[in-house]
Design a protein around this motif. Structure first.
Motif, PDB file in Angstrom:
ATOM      1  N   MET A   1       6.910  -7.262  -9.647  1.00 34.86           N
ATOM      2  CA  MET A   1       5.865  -8.222  -9.295  1.00 34.86           C
ATOM      3  C   MET A   1       5.150  -8.631 -10.578  1.00 34.86           C
ATOM      4  SD  MET A   1       4.676  -6.164  -5.915  1.00 34.86           S
ATOM      5  CE  MET A   1       3.291  -7.149  -5.426  1.00 34.86           C
TER       6      MET A   1
ATOM      7  N   ALA B   1      13.854  -8.280  -4.127  1.00 35.61           N
ATOM      8  CA  ALA B   1      12.766  -8.891  -3.350  1.00 35.61           C
ATOM      9  C   ALA B   1      12.355 -10.187  -4.057  1.00 35.61           C
ATOM     10  CB  ALA B   1      11.581  -7.942  -3.252  1.00 35.61           C
TER      11      ALA B   1
ATOM     12  N   ASN C   1       9.360 -11.701  -4.564  1.00 37.57           N
ATOM     13  CA  ASN C   1       8.235 -11.537  -5.503  1.00 37.57           C
ATOM     14  C   ASN C   1       7.829 -12.850  -6.188  1.00 37.57           C
ATOM     15  OD1 ASN C   1       7.814  -8.761  -5.105  1.00 37.57           O
ATOM     16  ND2 ASN C   1       9.583  -8.285  -6.389  1.00 37.57           N
TER      17      ASN C   1
ATOM     18  N   ARG D   1       6.410 -11.753  -0.954  1.00 34.28           N
ATOM     19  CA  ARG D   1       7.300 -10.637  -1.248  1.00 34.28           C
ATOM     20  C   ARG D   1       8.762 -10.881  -0.859  1.00 34.28           C
ATOM     21  NH1 ARG D   1       5.250  -5.656  -2.034  1.00 34.28           N
ATOM     22  NH2 ARG D   1       7.320  -5.321  -2.885  1.00 34.28           N
ATOM     23  N   LYS D   2       8.950 -11.408   0.337  1.00 34.21           N
ATOM     24  CA  LYS D   2      10.322 -11.493   0.845  1.00 34.21           C
ATOM     25  C   LYS D   2      10.756 -12.949   1.036  1.00 34.21           C
ATOM     26  CE  LYS D   2       9.699  -9.093   4.664  1.00 34.21           C
ATOM     27  NZ  LYS D   2       8.260  -8.856   4.791  1.00 34.21           N
TER      28      LYS D   2
END
Ligand SMILES: NC(=O)c1ccc[n+]([C@@H]2O[C@H](COP(=O)([O-])OP(=O)(O)OC[C@H]3O[C@@H](n4cnc5c(N)ncnc54)[C@H](O)[C@@H]3O)[C@@H](O)[C@H]2O)c1
Ligand SMILES: [Zn+2]
Length: 376
Positions: free
Chosen positions: A232, A319, A321, A335-336
């Protein structure tokens, strides 16, 4: 990382301190050698430093291992050993090549950077990464290798072509958007005179914009300097759709232009999802346009976006991110992949398309000219 005044005169002592009496090879490009390099080289010589100069014809197209070997060969020819310095002077291409070279020679010699492009000063020279392209893959080979010192001398930007100033401003808007609302205010208010004067006017604003960008960048990199702590990364703002876009246009879009379009699309998505207000989105759009950067390109299709999201997901540990603005100066993450419905993406693309056409009515914006170019 130092923000300096003129590195060839009043702040030369900072460089000589960093060199610390070691033999030094300055690596630069023909343009930078002519405009700045020889002046700094002579100034160091006059101080009695044992410096040599290697002028390397390196561009993005030949940012390859061969250039790294050239630097290493020259270091060997000069008999540089562990107690020696490789000093990179120029844009991100030269600092990348020198970073790898320095990490290799005797398993690591001191390296110093004097970035002379805006992207170099606020981005490429600030971190600890170096990379070269390999078999057609951008930045496929590289390393993490920290420079001993980085000297940022904004007066070196006086000779920088406008295109490169705009590219750097895209990276500044990126970091301001995710981290620093005051920096964003400064860009919003002063991008015109700053761009015009190459960061010399008004007064210290140009230097403040550069320095705040550097500080925010360092803060972001610090806790994840080897990129092994988290996927992230707020500094990925503007760098999700842009790689595919640059490639799809055969690199006729510059990196900064592609980053600007990516930021514009991401803000449209954020507003569509209710993460960001329409007012804040419009401020970002206006700032991008004010700098003379495009909002859209004919190659930015739903298909390209989906491919780019897939590639980003693979690159970011499985992911998505995606840094998502929450306000000016604040961002969260999507996130997804499933958090970004196809309908939101297509609505955002349509909005951006309409906005860039509306914004270009009555004046030839880069958005329109590059779309025409791609269409041709
Ligand atoms: N290692 C990293 O973390 C990192 C981060 C961002 C970008 N990069 C890399 O940086 C590169 C892009 O860097 P860039 O935008 O600085 O491009 P660049 O290095 O190609 O420089 C752009 C051009 O500006 C010229 N130039 C440099 N300084 C000048 C000056 N003061 N006056 C006039 N002309 C000048 C150069 O000769 C060159 O033609 C890419 O290869 C990218 O992958 C690396
Ligand atoms: Zn970038």
């Amino acid at each position: 990382v130092y923000l300096t005044a003129d590195i060839a005169s009043e702040d030369l002592a900072l460089v000589t301190d960093a060199i610390g009496g070691m033999r030094t090879l300055i690596v630069t490009t023909p343009t930078v050698a002519h405009l700045h390099g020889k002046q700094i080289f002579s100034a160091l010589r006059q101080q009695g430093e044992d410096v040599s100069l290697l002028v390397l014809n390196c561009t993005e197209r030949n940012k390859t291992m061969e250039q790294v070997e050239r630097v290493c060969a020259e270091a060997l020819r000069l008999g540089l050993d562990r107690r020696a310095v490789l000093l990179a002077m120029g844009g991100g291409v030269v600092t990348d090549i020198v970073t790898i070279s320095a990490s290799w020679i005797r398993r690591g010699i001191t390296t110093i950077r004097i970035p002379t492009t805006l992207i170099g000063q606020v981005d490429a020279a600030v971190g600890i990464k170096g990379a070269v392209n390999f078999q057609g893959r951008k930045s496929y080979l590289g390393c993490f290798y920290a420079p001993a010192s980085v000297f940022i001398d904004p007066s070196r930007l006086s000779t920088l072509p406008d295109q490169h100033v705009r590219d750097g401003l895209a990276e500044i808007i990126k970091i301001a958007l995710v981290r620093d609302s005051h920096l964003f205010d400064l860009v919003e208010r002063y991008s015109g005179p700053v761009r015009e004067s190459r960061f010399a006017q008004p007064d210290d604003v140009g230097r403040e914009i550069i320095w705040r960008s550097v500080l925010r960048m360092l803060e972001e990199l610090e806790s994840n300097i080897f990129e092994d702590q988290t996927y992230m990364r707020l500094v990925d703002m503007g760098h999700t759709f842009s790689p595919a876009l640059e490639a799809a246009t055969g690199f006729t879009l510059s990196h900064g232009e592609a980053v600007a379009i990516d930021i514009a699309l991401t803000c449209a998505v954020a507003a569509c999802l209710g993460s960001m207000t329409a007012h804040d989105r419009d401020r970002v759009i206006a700032a991008i346009q004010e700098v003379g950067l495009p909002l859209n390109h004919a190659a930015l299709t739903p298909d390209l976006c989906r491919r780019a999201l897939g590639e980003a997901t693979r690159h970011r540990g499985g992911a998505l991110n995606l840094p998502l603005p929450a306000a000016i100066g604040e961002a969260t993450f999507l996130r997804k992949l499933a958090d970004l419905p196809a309908s939101v993406l297509s609505e955002s693309l349509q909005w951006l398309q309409a906005r860039s056409v509306a914004g270009s009515a009555g004046r030839a914006t880069p958005a329109v000219s590059s779309a025409v170019h791609a269409g041709a």
